[in-house]
Enzyme design. Structure first.
Site, PDB file in Angstrom:
ATOM      1  CE  LYS A   1      -8.934   3.013 -13.141  1.00 64.56           C
ATOM      2  NZ  LYS A   1      -9.349   4.164 -12.322  1.00 64.56           N
TER       3      LYS A   1
ATOM      4  CE1 TYR B   1      -9.066   8.271 -12.225  1.00 63.97           C
ATOM      5  CE2 TYR B   1      -7.150   8.786 -10.909  1.00 63.97           C
ATOM      6  CZ  TYR B   1      -7.874   7.905 -11.665  1.00 63.97           C
ATOM      7  OH  TYR B   1      -7.413   6.650 -11.854  1.00 63.97           O
TER       8      TYR B   1
ATOM      9  CB  SER C   1      -5.647   4.442 -11.908  1.00 68.85           C
ATOM     10  OG  SER C   1      -6.736   4.130 -11.092  1.00 68.85           O
TER      11      SER C   1
ATOM     12  CB  VAL D   1      -4.566   5.004  -5.272  1.00 72.52           C
ATOM     13  CG1 VAL D   1      -5.772   5.871  -5.432  1.00 72.52           C
ATOM     14  CG2 VAL D   1      -4.822   3.583  -5.640  1.00 72.52           C
TER      15      VAL D   1
ATOM     16  CE1 TYR E   1      -9.683  -0.833 -12.585  1.00 64.84           C
ATOM     17  CE2 TYR E   1     -10.640  -1.494 -10.490  1.00 64.84           C
ATOM     18  CZ  TYR E   1     -10.047  -0.536 -11.282  1.00 64.84           C
ATOM     19  OH  TYR E   1      -9.823   0.724 -10.783  1.00 64.84           O
TER      20      TYR E   1
HETATM   21  O1  DON Z   1     -10.038   0.704  -8.179  1.00 64.82           O
HETATM   22  C1  DON Z   1      -9.283   1.187  -7.359  1.00 64.82           C
HETATM   23  O2  DON Z   1      -9.748   1.797  -6.429  1.00 64.82           O
HETATM   24  C2  DON Z   1      -7.759   1.071  -7.497  1.00 64.82           C
HETATM   25  N1  DON Z   1      -7.333  -0.244  -7.693  1.00 64.82           N
HETATM   26  C3  DON Z   1      -7.229   1.938  -8.554  1.00 64.82           C
HETATM   27  C4  DON Z   1      -7.647   3.353  -8.375  1.00 64.82           C
HETATM   28  C5  DON Z   1      -6.611   4.336  -8.682  1.00 64.82           C
HETATM   29  O3  DON Z   1      -5.444   4.064  -8.812  1.00 64.82           O
HETATM   30  C6  DON Z   1      -7.084   5.722  -8.721  1.00 64.82           C
HETATM   31  N2  DON Z   1      -5.964   6.610  -8.851  1.00 64.82           N
HETATM   32  N3  DON Z   1      -5.495   7.555  -8.637  1.00 64.82           N
END
Ligand code: DON
Length: 325
Positions: free
Chosen positions: A75, A251, A72, A269, A199
């Site tokens: 993003k 978040y 993320s 994540v 994405y």
């Molecule tokens: O879309 C997803 O679930 C992951 N590729 C990225 C999500 C993410 O990193 C949320 N973070 N803390």
């Protein structure tokens, strides 16, 4: 470098090393992301940090050189890239700037709030929309634009971790659901599978704490690259991105992070956190000229944030007085 400055630099690294070892054990309070099988296989006890100052001086400790996927954190880059290409008003017509207090992959607000505009570009719904807005007719073209953008900022050609990409591609049912909903409401600017490919590929770009610290530094300086002596990103876009990092970047723990650490930050994540200290006039802070900070600690909490990383940052913020508040 003068004797006093040298002593201060050495002290910073000594302290960082000590704090990394102190907070490493926090990993046991979380676990590596299990919904992406390739991430679950990571050693959860890693913890590393890299801090870069405007002079280019780096302070590193622990597993700062370990590669990890941006997830993320990407993003922020895709949002800045989309704003640079289309202009801020065009992008904000398609994705809002309001925090949700919900999980990063939540679907609930898309249907509850008509006409279904995603709340912000840091949650998955908003980020998938942003990725669809990148210029180009195909995922390849969109990604090439993003890679060029990443290289322009970091000086590094991005590499994609194919194993992580495939692992997520095959398990991305919730993101597919989000993208289909966004397509139905007209917010997605390309086909569902194309937006997902962009994405999920951007999430799989491999970095170290050094690269995200450098990006953080450039954000801290409102888009100015101090080592290249060049404005590489527009100031208004960077300020908007930092406001979003502060209000939505961690978040449903963004409020707590603002209260306890007090810095704009973005987590992923895989356990990365990109954060920054803007230049400040705090006489007792060793980082008063500002800096970028990259952290990696793959054991994450229920909100998707690195457990050891957040604890380490909280400690640094208190000890070095770097909160923006
Ligand atoms: O879309 C997803 O679930 C992951 N590729 C990225 C999500 C993410 O990193 C949320 N973070 N803390």
């Amino acid at each position: 470098m003068g004797g006093r400055a040298l002593i201060q630099q050495v002290l910073l690294v000594d302290e960082l090393q000590q704090w990394v070892e102190q907070y490493r054990s926090k990993a046991s309070e979380g676990k590596c992301a299990s919904y992406i099988p390739a991430l679950y296989r990571t050693d959860p006890n890693q913890l590393g940090i890299c801090i870069i100052e405007p002079t280019g001086k780096m302070h590193m400790a622990g597993d700062w050189e370990a590669p990890f996927t941006m997830q993320s954190i990407s993003k922020v880059i895709s949002f800045i890239a989309a704003c640079c290409y289309h202009g801020i008003p065009y992008v904000l017509d398609r994705v809002d700037v309001e925090p949700t207090g919900d999980a990063f992959n939540s679907i609930i607000r898309l249907e509850m709030n008509k006409p279904g505009k995603p709340f912000n570009p840091m949650i998955n719904a908003g980020a998938i929309t942003t990725s669809s807005l990148l210029p180009g007719q195909t995922p390849d073209h969109k990604l090439r634009y993003l890679y060029a953008f990443f290289s322009k900022i970091t000086g590094v050609t991005p590499t994609v971790n194919e194993e992580v990409f495939l692992s997520e591609w095959e398990n991305s049912h919730r993101n597919r659901a989000l993208a289909h909903y966004l397509k139905d409401t007209g917010y997605l600017a390309c086909e569902v599978e194309d937006a997902l490919e962009v994405y999920l590929t951007q999430c799989s770009i491999e970095v170290t704490t050094e690269q995200i610290a450098l990006i953080g530094l450039i954000l801290a300086l409102d888009g100015f690259h101090p080592m290249r002596n060049e404005q590489v990103l527009p100031k208004d876009v960077v300020r908007l991105a930092k406001a979003l990092m502060l209000t939505c970047g961690m978040y449903d723990a963004s409020g707590k992070f603002a209260a306890n650490v007090g810095l704009p930050a973005k987590s992923g994540v895989s356990g990365g956190i990109m954060t920054l200290v803007p230049p400040n006039r705090k006489p007792h802070s060793p980082l008063q000229d500002g800096c970028g900070i990259g952290i990696f600690g793959p054991s994450i909490d229920g909100c998707g944030n690195s457990v050891a990383g957040v604890s380490l940052l909280k400690h640094i913020a208190q000890e070095w007085d770097v909160s923006i508040f």
